[in-house]
Design an enzyme around this catalytic site. Structure first.
Site, PDB file in Angstrom:
ATOM      1  N   SER A 135     -46.835  -6.606  23.361  1.00 31.04           N
ATOM      2  CA  SER A 135     -46.253  -6.993  22.084  1.00 31.04           C
ATOM      3  C   SER A 135     -45.191  -8.054  22.348  1.00 31.04           C
ATOM      4  CB  SER A 135     -45.646  -5.746  21.425  1.00 31.04           C
ATOM      5  OG  SER A 135     -44.989  -6.065  20.222  1.00 31.04           O
ATOM      6  N   LYS A 161     -50.202  -9.336  21.168  1.00 28.38           N
ATOM      7  CA  LYS A 161     -49.780  -9.071  19.779  1.00 28.38           C
ATOM      8  C   LYS A 161     -48.528  -9.893  19.522  1.00 28.38           C
ATOM      9  CE  LYS A 161     -47.304  -5.071  17.902  1.00 28.38           C
ATOM     10  NZ  LYS A 161     -47.341  -3.603  17.758  1.00 28.38           N
ATOM     11  N   LYS A 163     -45.395 -10.672  17.103  1.00 31.49           N
ATOM     12  CA  LYS A 163     -44.590 -10.212  15.977  1.00 31.49           C
ATOM     13  C   LYS A 163     -44.455 -11.383  15.010  1.00 31.49           C
ATOM     14  CE  LYS A 163     -43.339  -5.990  17.122  1.00 31.49           C
ATOM     15  NZ  LYS A 163     -43.628  -4.836  16.239  1.00 31.49           N
ATOM     16  N   ASP A 189     -48.241  -8.444  14.102  1.00 32.36           N
ATOM     17  CA  ASP A 189     -47.545  -7.276  13.546  1.00 32.36           C
ATOM     18  C   ASP A 189     -46.367  -7.755  12.708  1.00 32.36           C
ATOM     19  OD1 ASP A 189     -46.354  -4.874  12.957  1.00 32.36           O
ATOM     20  OD2 ASP A 189     -45.980  -4.268  15.028  1.00 32.36           O
ATOM     21  N   GLU A 214     -51.116  -5.990  11.551  1.00 36.77           N
ATOM     22  CA  GLU A 214     -50.488  -4.668  11.527  1.00 36.77           C
ATOM     23  C   GLU A 214     -49.365  -4.638  10.491  1.00 36.77           C
ATOM     24  OE1 GLU A 214     -49.301  -3.642  15.500  1.00 36.77           O
ATOM     25  OE2 GLU A 214     -48.067  -1.958  14.874  1.00 36.77           O
ATOM     26  N   ASP A 239     -49.313   0.969  10.675  1.00 42.54           N
ATOM     27  CA  ASP A 239     -48.418   1.588  11.655  1.00 42.54           C
ATOM     28  C   ASP A 239     -47.436   2.463  10.856  1.00 42.54           C
ATOM     29  OD1 ASP A 239     -46.308   2.147  13.413  1.00 42.54           O
ATOM     30  OD2 ASP A 239     -46.055   0.116  14.147  1.00 42.54           O
ATOM     31  N   LYS A 263     -48.879   6.283  16.873  1.00 37.74           N
ATOM     32  CA  LYS A 263     -47.656   6.469  17.668  1.00 37.74           C
ATOM     33  C   LYS A 263     -47.260   7.928  17.520  1.00 37.74           C
ATOM     34  CE  LYS A 263     -45.561   1.934  16.989  1.00 37.74           C
ATOM     35  NZ  LYS A 263     -44.544   1.196  16.214  1.00 37.74           N
ATOM     36  N   GLY A 291     -46.546   1.663  20.657  1.00 39.12           N
ATOM     37  CA  GLY A 291     -45.435   1.985  21.548  1.00 39.12           C
ATOM     38  C   GLY A 291     -44.121   1.763  20.843  1.00 39.12           C
TER      39      GLY A 291
HETATM   40  O1  OSB Z   1     -44.075  -1.980  15.279  1.00 37.58           O
HETATM   41  O2  OSB Z   1     -45.200  -1.597  17.002  1.00 37.58           O
HETATM   42  C1  OSB Z   1     -44.119  -1.755  16.469  1.00 37.58           C
HETATM   43  C2  OSB Z   1     -41.385  -1.659  19.138  1.00 37.58           C
HETATM   44  C3  OSB Z   1     -40.395  -0.975  18.474  1.00 37.58           C
HETATM   45  C4  OSB Z   1     -40.603  -0.601  17.169  1.00 37.58           C
HETATM   46  C5  OSB Z   1     -41.808  -0.904  16.528  1.00 37.58           C
HETATM   47  C6  OSB Z   1     -42.810  -1.580  17.204  1.00 37.58           C
HETATM   48  C7  OSB Z   1     -42.581  -1.996  18.517  1.00 37.58           C
HETATM   49  C8  OSB Z   1     -43.522  -2.794  19.280  1.00 37.58           C
HETATM   50  C9  OSB Z   1     -43.463  -2.716  20.784  1.00 37.58           C
HETATM   51  O3  OSB Z   1     -44.318  -3.569  18.793  1.00 37.58           O
HETATM   52  C10 OSB Z   1     -44.497  -1.823  21.331  1.00 37.58           C
HETATM   53  C11 OSB Z   1     -44.250  -1.494  22.779  1.00 37.58           C
HETATM   54  O4  OSB Z   1     -44.644  -2.284  23.634  1.00 37.58           O
HETATM   55  O5  OSB Z   1     -43.676  -0.418  23.065  1.00 37.58           O
HETATM   56 MG    MG Z   2     -46.045  -2.017  14.552  1.00 33.61          MG
END
Ligand code: OSB
Ligand code: MG
Length: 372
Positions: A135, A161, A163, A189, A214, A239, A263, A291
């Site tokens: 991510s 991915k 953001k 995302d 996402e 999510d 998650k 994650g």
């Molecule tokens: O939305 O998936 C998410 C991290 C913290 C809070 C929300 C998210 C995320 C990530 C990182 O996208 C995922 C990871 O590599 O742990």
């Molecule tokens: Mg997410």
């Protein structure tokens, strides 16, 4: 299994680089660990709540408080508890799924260690390693983003991915596609940063062949996600909206999600996470393991979950060094784009005592005797 008490431990792990999402920037992972202590050994849980309630309503200090005041007492009052009973024993307390998940994980780890069984074996893992995606946070400039993506691809990550947020969406996606080609497994995302009024902007992502988008809309916008799905071609993955197997079933029935990010922390634990996997598998809905910047403890359990048969897309199950220069357990490493599923009893990994001590900021003990 009998419980002597729970230890609540706050640890602070600096991130290797700031991680920016549509809801904020993180520079350290300030996590709450739960250690379940029994007469025959211990088990570890990790609470995925963040310092501020920006991803969901939960936050780490609040999780500590609700554990102490409401969640630990009924578990400690029970003379005998097994992991399957944790969810039902806490069902009368509304919400607080991340706090509940941390307790269930600690109890499950202690119980599995005593039986000599791994998380993977217990959950139903069918693979010994899982493909790892990464991510990538929002950056100040496109060249910076391209450098970051290139470095991750050189390390072997099999899926990227990005953001996104309003103003950082079509252009970064276009730039990554142009630089790295159409074969790259690419997804985005939004962390709930858009509204249905942004449909036209979101449909401009259609030509880029993304695996999924996402959580484009608010957590509570299930119906709006179903409407958006009728006007954009990119598959919608939820999510934040999916907090239980019931919401997963509703989202699927409404056409709000073609993919679900599972998650365990968000849904109250690994047992509910497996139920969501089962619901999705029955409906032919794709799933992957999300994650929350977990330490090696949470990562061990996530990787085990990601090895279940229905996990058919690469997860945010990156190697430890994507997050931390020093993890509290033996680090998870990337091997040809994959991370190995631990095979030892319970989580199969342990905190390294000196590192744990160094990174600990506070410790509290909740004794079973106070609840009996
Ligand atoms: O939305 O998936 C998410 C991290 C913290 C809070 C929300 C998210 C995320 C990530 C990182 O996208 C995922 C990871 O590599 O742990
Ligand atoms: Mg997410």
């Amino acid at each position: 299994m009998k419980l002597d008490g729970f230890e609540l431990r706050r640890v602070s792990l600096p991130l290797v680089a700031p991680f920016r999402t549509s809801f904020g920037v993180e520079t350290v992972r300030d996590a709450l660990l739960v250690r379940a202590v029994t007469p025959d050994g211990e088990g570890w849980g990790e609470c995925v709540a963040t310092v501020e309630p920006l991803y969901s309503s939960e936050y780490v200090a609040g999780a500590g408080a609700v554990i102490k005041d409401f969640l630990a007492p009924p578990l400690l009052a029970a003379r005998d508890i097994d992991p399957q009973q944790v969810g039902p024993a806490l069902a009368h307390i509304k919400g607080h799924r991340m706090a509940k998940a941390a307790l269930e994980m600690a109890v499950l780890d202690a119980w599995l260690r005593q039986r000599g069984e791994s998380f993977g074996a217990y959950l139903g893992a069918v693979r010994d390693r899982v493909p790892a995606g990464v991510s990538v946070g929002i950056m100040d400039t496109i060249p910076e983003l391209l450098d970051a993506v290139e470095a991750y691809l050189e390390q072997g990550y099999v899926r990227i991915k990005l953001k996104i947020e309003p103003g950082w969406d079509v252009e970064p996606v276009r730039a990554v596609r142009e630089r790295f080609g159409d074969e790259l497994l690419l997804q985005v995302d939004a962390n709930a940063a858009y509204t249905l009024a942004d449909s036209a902007t979101l449909s401009r992502l259609d030509p880029f062949g993304l695996l999924l988008i996402e959580q484009p809309l608010d957590d509570e916008d299930l119906r709006q996600h179903a409407e958006l799905a009728r006007v954009i071609r990119t598959p919608i993955c939820l999510d934040e909206s999916i907090v239980s197997a019931k919401t997963a079933a509703d989202a699927i029935a409404m056409g709000a999600a073609r993919v679900i990010n599972i998650k365990p922390g968000r849904v109250g634990g690994y047992i509910e996470a497996r139920r969501i996997h089962d619901v999705c598998q029955a409906h032919g809905v794709a799933v992957w393991c999300g994650g929350m910047l977990e330490t090696g403890l949470g990562r061990a359990a996530n990787v085990a979950l990601a090895a279940l048969p229905g996990f058919n897309l690469p997860g945010d199950t990156s190697a430890s060094d994507r997050y931390f220069s020093t993890d509290i357990t033996e680090p998870f490493v990337l091997d040809q784009g994959h991370v190995a599923v631990p095979t030892g009893a319970g989580l199969g990994v342990n905190p390294i005592p000196e590192i744990l001590r160094e990174l600990t900021t506070t410790v509290e003990w909740i004794d079973a005797d106070a609840s009996r």
